[in-house]
Scaffold this active site. Structure first.
Site, PDB file in Angstrom:
ATOM      1  N   ASN A  99      -7.541   6.046   8.595  1.00 46.65           N
ATOM      2  CA  ASN A  99      -7.520   6.598   7.245  1.00 46.65           C
ATOM      3  C   ASN A  99      -8.863   7.209   6.906  1.00 46.65           C
ATOM      4  OD1 ASN A  99      -5.182   4.957   7.404  1.00 46.65           O
ATOM      5  ND2 ASN A  99      -5.174   4.771   5.169  1.00 46.65           N
ATOM      6  N   ILE A 100      -8.805   8.431   6.388  1.00 49.22           N
ATOM      7  CA  ILE A 100     -10.025   9.129   5.974  1.00 49.22           C
ATOM      8  C   ILE A 100      -9.830   9.607   4.544  1.00 49.22           C
ATOM      9  CG2 ILE A 100     -11.496  11.160   6.367  1.00 49.22           C
ATOM     10  CD1 ILE A 100     -11.784   9.049   8.528  1.00 49.22           C
ATOM     11  N   SER A 129     -15.580   4.940   7.134  1.00 52.22           N
ATOM     12  CA  SER A 129     -16.518   6.030   6.815  1.00 52.22           C
ATOM     13  C   SER A 129     -17.927   5.777   7.325  1.00 52.22           C
ATOM     14  CB  SER A 129     -16.592   6.249   5.306  1.00 52.22           C
ATOM     15  OG  SER A 129     -15.396   6.786   4.823  1.00 52.22           O
ATOM     16  N   ASP A 133       0.082   5.590   0.890  1.00 55.43           N
ATOM     17  CA  ASP A 133      -1.078   4.784   1.250  1.00 55.43           C
ATOM     18  C   ASP A 133      -1.208   3.617   0.256  1.00 55.43           C
ATOM     19  OD1 ASP A 133      -3.477   4.145   2.574  1.00 55.43           O
ATOM     20  OD2 ASP A 133      -4.670   5.357   1.181  1.00 55.43           O
ATOM     21  N   HIS A 180     -13.646  -0.018   2.713  1.00 54.51           N
ATOM     22  CA  HIS A 180     -13.330   1.221   2.000  1.00 54.51           C
ATOM     23  C   HIS A 180     -14.578   1.739   1.286  1.00 54.51           C
ATOM     24  CE1 HIS A 180      -8.939  -0.236   1.820  1.00 54.51           C
ATOM     25  NE2 HIS A 180      -8.908   0.901   2.472  1.00 54.51           N
TER      26      HIS A 180
HETATM   27 ZN   LIG Z   1      -7.106   1.871   2.945  1.00 56.81          ZN
END
Ligand SMILES: [Zn+2]
Length: 286
Positions: free
Chosen positions: A230-231, A211, A80, A178
Site C-alpha cells: 500500500n502506498i 513509506s 482499503d 502508516h
Molecule cells: Zn493501511
C-alpha cells in the site's frame, strides 16, 4: 482491464513481485496513477479508503470502473481498511472488485468473526478479501488507523486466522507504520518473521505503511513473498509538495495549470515504487 483482486494477486504470488496499491482521493490522481501504470506496464490496485470514498462519493465509481476497463494493464478496485460489514456491502454495491476488512484493533476472536462474515459474503459475489492480523503502527495524525506500538503478526495465529476466516490475502505487521516517519526513527523490518509467516500460510501477503522503510528492505520483503504494498502518504506528499510550489505563484488559478506539474511529481514517486516492487513489465503475465 478490470479484474478481481484474487486474480491480480495470484500472479504476483506465483512470480514473487508485489502489486502497488495506490490510494487515490480525486480524479486527477486516479488518472495519473493509471497512466504511470500503463507506461510501466505494471498491474495496478486502485485503493480507496472509506474516508476517501466519502470524499469522492460513490458517484465517481462508474467513471473509475470505465477507465479501468479501458486500461492496457490489469486493474482492480479495492476497498482499503473497511472497518465494518456495512462498509464492505457499500463497496460491493458500488462496484469494487476487492475488499479489505480491518479488524486488527479487535481481539483475535472478534477480528476473525468479522472477517469471516465479510469473506463469506464477498466470496458469494466472486470478490476476494484481505484481512489484517497484528497491528501496524501509526506515525502521524493524518495517517490511517493504527496503534502507536506495533504488535507483530504471530505465524501460528496467522495460520489459524486464515483457516477460520477464509481470507484470500493477509496484511501482516512486520515492522511498518502508516504515515510519514519522524527523522529520528530508524525502522527495521523483521524479514525472518516474514519468511516464517509466508512459509506457514502460503497465501499472498500485504504490507501497509512502508513509506519510511529503506528501499533495500522493501525489495527484500518482495522477494520473500509480499505481493501487495500500500502506498498512500508517499504519492500524496509528492503531489501536494509540488502543488505548494506551483501555488506560490499567486497568478495561477486553473486546475489544468496547477494539477499537471503536481501529477508529474506524483508519477515520478509512483514509478519508483513500481520498479522497487518489481512490478514493471509484469502486466504481460496476465
Ligand atoms: Zn493501511
Amino acid at each position: 482491464m478490470l479484474i478481481t483482486g484474487k486474480d491480480l494477486l495470484a500472479v504476483a504470488h506465483e512470480n514473487y513481485f508485489a502489486v502497488p496499491a495506490f490510494n487515490i482521493s480525486d480524479w486527477a490522481m486516479f488518472n495519473g496513477i493509471v497512466e504511470i501504470s500503463e507506461e510501466e506496464q505494471s498491474p495496478l490496485i486502485v485503493a480507496i479508503h472509506p474516508d476517501e470514498l466519502s470524499h469522492i462519493t460513490a458517484d465517481l465509481l462508474p467513471a473509475i470502473i470505465a477507465r479501468s476497463h479501458r486500461a492496457s494493464v490489469p486493474v482492480t478496485i479495492h476497498l482499503d481498511h473497511g472497518a465494518n460489514y456495512e462498509q464492505a456491502l457499500t463497496a460491493i454495491q458500488a462496484g469494487f472488485k476487492s475488499l479489505m476488512i480491518d479488524g486488527s484493533m479487535l481481539s483475535f476472536e472478534e477480528n476473525a468473526a468479522l472477517t469471516k462474515r465479510v469473506a463469506e459474503t464477498a466470496h458469494k459475489v466472486g470478490l476476494s478479501v484481505e484481512g489484517e492480523l497484528g497491528t501496524i503502527g501509526k506515525m502521524d495524525e493524518e495517517a490511517e488507523d493504527g496503534a502507536v506500538e506495533i504488535i507483530y503478526t504471530d505465524p501460528a495465529d496467522a495460520v489459524r486466522f486464515i483457516q477460520e476466516t477464509g481470507v484470500d490475502s493477509l496484511a501482516v505487521a512486520i515492522g511498518t507504520s502508516h504515515g510519514i516517519y519522524p527523522s529520528w526513527l530508524k525502522p527495521a523490518l523483521k524479514l525472518d518473521l516474514l519468511k516464517e509467516i509466508k512459509a506457514a500460510t502460503g497465501i499472498p501477503l500485504v504490507l501497509h505503511g512502508g513509506s519510511g522503510n529503506p528501499d533495500d528492505e522493501i525489495a527484500e520483503a518482495v522477494k520473500l513473498g509480499i505481493n501487495k504494498i500500500n502506498i498512500s502518504s508517499d504519492i500524496k506528499h509528492a503531489y501536494h509538495s509540488k502543488m505548494r510550489e506551483v501555488l506560490a505563484d499567486a497568478g495561477v488559478r486553473e486546475p489544468n495549470t496547477i494539477q499537471p506539474p503536481s501529477l508529474v511529481a506524483m508519477k515520478e514517486t509512483a514509478k519508483h515504487k513500481i520498479r522497487l516492487f518489481d512490478a514493471a513489465g509484469k502486466a504481460t503475465l496476465y
